[in-house]
Design a protein around this motif. Structure first.
Motif, PDB file in Angstrom:
ATOM      1  N   ALA A 164      45.466  41.668  45.412  1.00  0.00           N
ATOM      2  CA  ALA A 164      45.860  41.806  46.793  1.00  0.00           C
ATOM      3  C   ALA A 164      45.524  43.284  46.698  1.00  0.00           C
ATOM      4  N   GLU A 165      45.300  44.273  46.037  1.00  0.00           N
ATOM      5  CA  GLU A 165      44.701  45.607  46.410  1.00  0.00           C
ATOM      6  C   GLU A 165      43.190  45.480  46.061  1.00  0.00           C
ATOM      7  N   ALA A 166      42.729  44.819  45.351  1.00  0.00           N
ATOM      8  CA  ALA A 166      41.597  44.414  45.245  1.00  0.00           C
ATOM      9  C   ALA A 166      40.813  44.173  46.270  1.00  0.00           C
ATOM     10  N   THR A 167      41.277  42.647  47.022  1.00  0.00           N
ATOM     11  CA  THR A 167      40.915  42.146  48.237  1.00  0.00           C
ATOM     12  C   THR A 167      40.691  43.578  49.447  1.00  0.00           C
ATOM     13  N   ALA A 168      42.025  43.848  49.426  1.00  0.00           N
ATOM     14  CA  ALA A 168      42.282  44.977  50.715  1.00  0.00           C
ATOM     15  C   ALA A 168      40.933  46.198  50.613  1.00  0.00           C
TER      16      ALA A 168
END
Length: 173
Positions: A164-168
């Motif tokens: 999720a962090e990488a997507t954000a």
């Protein structure tokens, strides 16, 4: 009796980030929400560090347990160890090992004319547990599979947080 088992979790994320997230009390609680787990003493939020303790309270097998663990080894970003100080087991030792690999044609996740390299890591959890209640057969048939499932559940949660962090981050670009 004493049992040891290992869970190996490959990741597309940097070992440093996975190491840090693995020490997060908040993320541990998020991964164990099904058991109603709470951090009730010691470090109860944020990141736990060498020599610090946390006391957990959780429901497993329909019974409430309390366990105090201490970080007894800490070598960022390669390894840390948590061990039961007091709790339901005769002994409980959890070794968290992290290794990094670079895949592709460049180092450290850098894009190059010839392609892109990606940093990847492997998280290896080795748990050694001695139960005061179970005999060897029950320990291997009930306790070890249950603990293995909990470790896999925790690891899936950690990877989902990092994904999720990488997507954000990608969406910000």
């Amino acid at each position: 009796m004493t049992s040891t088992f290992t869970v190996v979790t490959p990741s597309s994320h940097a070992a440093e980030r996975l190491f840090d997230l693995s020490l997060s009390i908040d993320e541990h609680l998020g991964s164990m929400a099904d058991s109603g787990e709470q951090a009730i003493d010691g470090v109860t939020s944020g990141q736990i560090n060498l020599g610090e303790t946390v006391t957990w309270r959780a429901r497993h097998f329909g019974i409430w347990f309390t366990m105090t663990s201490q970080i007894t080894e800490h070598d960022r970003p390669r390894r840390f160890v948590d061990e039961q100080i007091t709790g339901p087991f005769r002994s409980f030792r959890h070794v968290h090992d992290f290794s990094s690999e670079v895949h592709g044609s460049a180092g450290a996740g850098l894009a190059t004319a010839g392609g892109t390299a990606q940093r990847a890591s492997t998280m290896t959890d080795t748990i050694t547990v001695t139960s005061p209640l179970f005999g060897r057969l029950a320990e291997r048939l009930i306790l070890v599979p249950y603990l293995r499932r909990l470790i896999r559940q925790r690891n899936r949660h950690l990877l989902a947080v990092l994904d999720a962090e990488a997507t954000a981050q990608r969406q910000k670009k």
